[in-house]
Scaffold this motif. Structure first.
Motif, short mmCIF file in Angstrom:
data_model
loop_
_atom_site.label_atom_id
_atom_site.label_comp_id
_atom_site.label_asym_id
_atom_site.label_seq_id
_atom_site.Cartn_x
_atom_site.Cartn_y
_atom_site.Cartn_z
N GLY A 71 0.80 -1.22 0.00
CA GLY A 71 0.00 0.00 0.00
C GLY A 71 0.82 1.26 0.00
O GLY A 71 0.29 2.36 0.23
N LEU A 72 2.13 1.14 -0.27
CA LEU A 72 3.01 2.30 -0.31
C LEU A 72 3.04 2.94 -1.69
O LEU A 72 3.31 4.14 -1.83
N LEU A 73 2.79 2.14 -2.73
CA LEU A 73 2.71 2.60 -4.11
C LEU A 73 1.45 2.04 -4.74
O LEU A 73 0.89 1.06 -4.25
N GLU A 74 1.01 2.66 -5.82
CA GLU A 74 -0.13 2.14 -6.58
C GLU A 74 0.16 2.30 -8.06
O GLU A 74 0.96 3.15 -8.48
N ARG A 75 -0.51 1.47 -8.87
CA ARG A 75 -0.26 1.50 -10.30
C ARG A 75 -0.75 2.80 -10.92
O ARG A 75 -1.76 3.36 -10.52
N ASP A 76 0.01 3.26 -11.91
CA ASP A 76 -0.34 4.46 -12.67
C ASP A 76 0.00 4.15 -14.13
O ASP A 76 1.12 4.40 -14.57
N GLY A 77 -0.94 3.57 -14.85
CA GLY A 77 -0.66 3.13 -16.21
C GLY A 77 0.37 2.02 -16.20
O GLY A 77 0.25 1.03 -15.49
N ALA A 78 1.43 2.21 -16.96
CA ALA A 78 2.50 1.21 -17.01
C ALA A 78 3.45 1.34 -15.83
O ALA A 78 4.30 0.47 -15.62
N GLY A 79 3.30 2.40 -15.05
CA GLY A 79 4.21 2.64 -13.94
C GLY A 79 3.51 2.67 -12.60
O GLY A 79 2.49 2.01 -12.39
N TYR A 80 4.06 3.46 -11.68
CA TYR A 80 3.56 3.53 -10.30
C TYR A 80 3.54 4.98 -9.84
O TYR A 80 4.19 5.85 -10.42
N ARG A 81 2.82 5.22 -8.77
CA ARG A 81 2.84 6.53 -8.10
C ARG A 81 2.68 6.29 -6.61
O ARG A 81 2.28 5.20 -6.18
N ASN A 82 2.97 7.32 -5.81
CA ASN A 82 2.79 7.22 -4.37
C ASN A 82 1.31 7.14 -4.03
O ASN A 82 0.46 7.75 -4.70
N THR A 83 0.98 6.41 -2.99
CA THR A 83 -0.37 6.43 -2.46
C THR A 83 -0.55 7.68 -1.61
O THR A 83 0.44 8.31 -1.20
N PRO A 84 -1.79 8.08 -1.31
CA PRO A 84 -1.99 9.26 -0.45
C PRO A 84 -1.30 9.12 0.91
O PRO A 84 -0.77 10.10 1.44
N MET A 85 -1.29 7.91 1.48
CA MET A 85 -0.61 7.70 2.76
C MET A 85 0.87 7.99 2.64
O MET A 85 1.46 8.69 3.49
N THR A 86 1.50 7.48 1.60
CA THR A 86 2.93 7.70 1.40
C THR A 86 3.23 9.17 1.16
O THR A 86 4.19 9.73 1.71
N ALA A 87 2.39 9.81 0.34
CA ALA A 87 2.61 11.22 0.03
C ALA A 87 2.52 12.09 1.28
O ALA A 87 3.23 13.09 1.41
N ARG A 88 1.68 11.70 2.22
CA ARG A 88 1.52 12.51 3.43
C ARG A 88 2.62 12.26 4.46
O ARG A 88 3.11 13.20 5.08
N TYR A 89 3.02 11.00 4.62
CA TYR A 89 3.87 10.67 5.76
C TYR A 89 5.33 10.34 5.42
O TYR A 89 6.17 10.32 6.32
N LEU A 90 5.65 10.07 4.16
CA LEU A 90 6.99 9.57 3.85
C LEU A 90 7.76 10.46 2.88
O LEU A 90 8.81 10.05 2.38
N LEU A 91 7.27 11.67 2.62
CA LEU A 91 8.02 12.60 1.78
C LEU A 91 8.77 13.60 2.65
O LEU A 91 8.16 14.31 3.45
N ARG A 92 10.07 13.64 2.50
CA ARG A 92 10.90 14.51 3.32
C ARG A 92 10.47 15.97 3.18
O ARG A 92 10.20 16.43 2.08
N GLY A 93 10.42 16.65 4.32
CA GLY A 93 10.02 18.04 4.32
C GLY A 93 8.55 18.27 4.56
O GLY A 93 8.14 19.40 4.82
N GLY A 94 7.75 17.22 4.50
CA GLY A 94 6.32 17.36 4.74
C GLY A 94 6.02 17.60 6.21
O GLY A 94 6.76 17.15 7.10
N GLU A 95 4.91 18.28 6.50
CA GLU A 95 4.57 18.60 7.88
C GLU A 95 4.32 17.35 8.72
O GLU A 95 4.62 17.32 9.90
N ASP A 96 3.78 16.30 8.09
CA ASP A 96 3.45 15.07 8.81
C ASP A 96 4.46 13.95 8.55
O ASP A 96 4.17 12.78 8.78
N TYR A 97 5.65 14.30 8.08
CA TYR A 97 6.68 13.32 7.74
C TYR A 97 7.08 12.48 8.95
O TYR A 97 7.41 13.02 10.02
#
Length: 342
Positions: A71-97
């Motif tokens: 649940g850390l990544l999800e499919r985006d066409g032929a590739g992947y993207r971050n899930t909302p959970m990952t985007a909120r908590y695991l991106l450096r510099g974020g308020e909720d990192y």
């Protein structure tokens, strides 16, 4: 007719075995900044990510496939993207990192946990050399120090917000956060209660590390520092609230009692003491987060996680009254013990 009981499933045991696999998937992806790469270029394929990381495609594909299953990544066409959970908590510099906590556990805890049997045999920490150092907190490596306190802040921020909703500090004016390194509780409580000011009491080097957090929060006019050692120095008096957040689990029972006595002496009459911890059930059969944190204290400290009734008994012995335990759900604590000084 006697019913035939179905055998218990083996899957809970298998999931326990897989725990290391899961944690290392997260740790490795975080350390490689996989989530930061996907934030910059959503939809990257395994091959594109491998090129960006300078790695071969096969291992990268295996890693991100597992991340997607978690649940850390999800499919985006032929590739992947971050899930909302990952985007909120695991991106450096974020308020909720919370990635700082991932780093702390990976660098500080895991080596000790892999020597858990040694800790059982010796009744001594295995995450640091107790023959050369006196406690977990006297490491002189500046990189490790900053990583540790950043990690503590990461899980303290959301916990402090929940605690601010659980206790009523609307009539309180002066709080002292004993061992408040990282500043998360002082910052979040001052944000929640505009009339509140706070003093952080901690070791001098911890105060220095925390100063920039307070400056970034824009609260230098309401949050001050008193450097000191709560085993060697008296706590400043006159506060109407004293907070012990994730402090007592680091120490044995005698030292916990000593800290509570110091808090009682420093607290103004009628003031409140707040103890925020992962409380073990009085029956000592859960909850899982508190019991595992307690076992982590075996490899990290000479303490453990205590029950609400243990705290109640110690507080009453010291002289506190009106002891109350309020449960809540947060990353670093599952409740707050509240006691009043007559």
């Amino acid at each position: 007719m006697t019913s035939v009981q179905e055998p218990a499933s083996v899957m809970p045991i298998m999931n326990m075995v897989y725990g290391l696999w899961v944690s290392q998937t997260l740790v490795t992806a975080h350390e490689r900044d996989v989530f930061g790469r996907f934030a910059e270029r959503p939809g990257m394929t395994a091959g594109e990510l491998a090129d960006a990381l300078g790695l071969q495609e096969r291992p990268v594909e295996q890693l991100i496939t597992a991340c997607a299953a978690l649940g850390l990544l999800e499919r985006d066409g032929a590739g992947y993207r971050n899930t909302p959970m990952t985007a909120r908590y695991l991106l450096r510099g974020g308020e909720d990192y919370v990635g700082g906590w991932v780093e702390v556990v990976s660098r500080h805890d895991y080596p000790g946990w892999l020597r858990l049997d040694e800790a059982l045999r010796t009744n001594r920490p295995t995450a640091w050399d107790s023959e050369r150092r006196t406690s977990l907190f006297d490491d002189t490596n500046p990189v490790i120090l900053e990583t540790f306190w950043e990690g503590m802040s990461a899980i303290s921020r959301p916990t402090a917000r929940v605690m601010a909703e659980t206790v009523d500090l609307s009539t309180s004016r002066a709080l002292m956060d004993v061992g408040g390194g990282g500043g998360a509780y002082a910052i979040e409580l001052c944000r929640a209660y505009p009339e509140l000011s706070a003093t952080i009491f901690d070791l001098p080097f911890v105060c220095d590390l925390t100063q920039k957090k307070v400056e970034q929060a824009g609260l230098t006019d309401r949050i001050s520092f008193t450097p000191g050692d709560f085993f060697a120095d008296p706590l400043p008096g006159g506060k109407d609230v004293i907070l012990l957040s994730m402090i007592l689990h680091d120490w044995d029972i005698d030292r916990c009692r000593s800290i509570l006595r110091s808090c009682y002496d420093a607290l103004a009459p009628g003031g409140q003491l707040l103890i925020s911890e992962l409380l073990v059930a009085d029956t000592k059969d859960g909850p899982l987060d508190a019991t595992l944190m307690s076992l982590s204290m075996l490899v990290e400290t000479f303490g453990r996680n205590y029950t609400g009734e243990e705290y109640r008994s110690w507080l009453l012995d010291v002289g506190f009254t009106d002891v109350e335990i309020r449960p809540f759900d947060a990353p670093a604590a599952n409740g707050v013990v509240i006691a009043r000084k007559p």
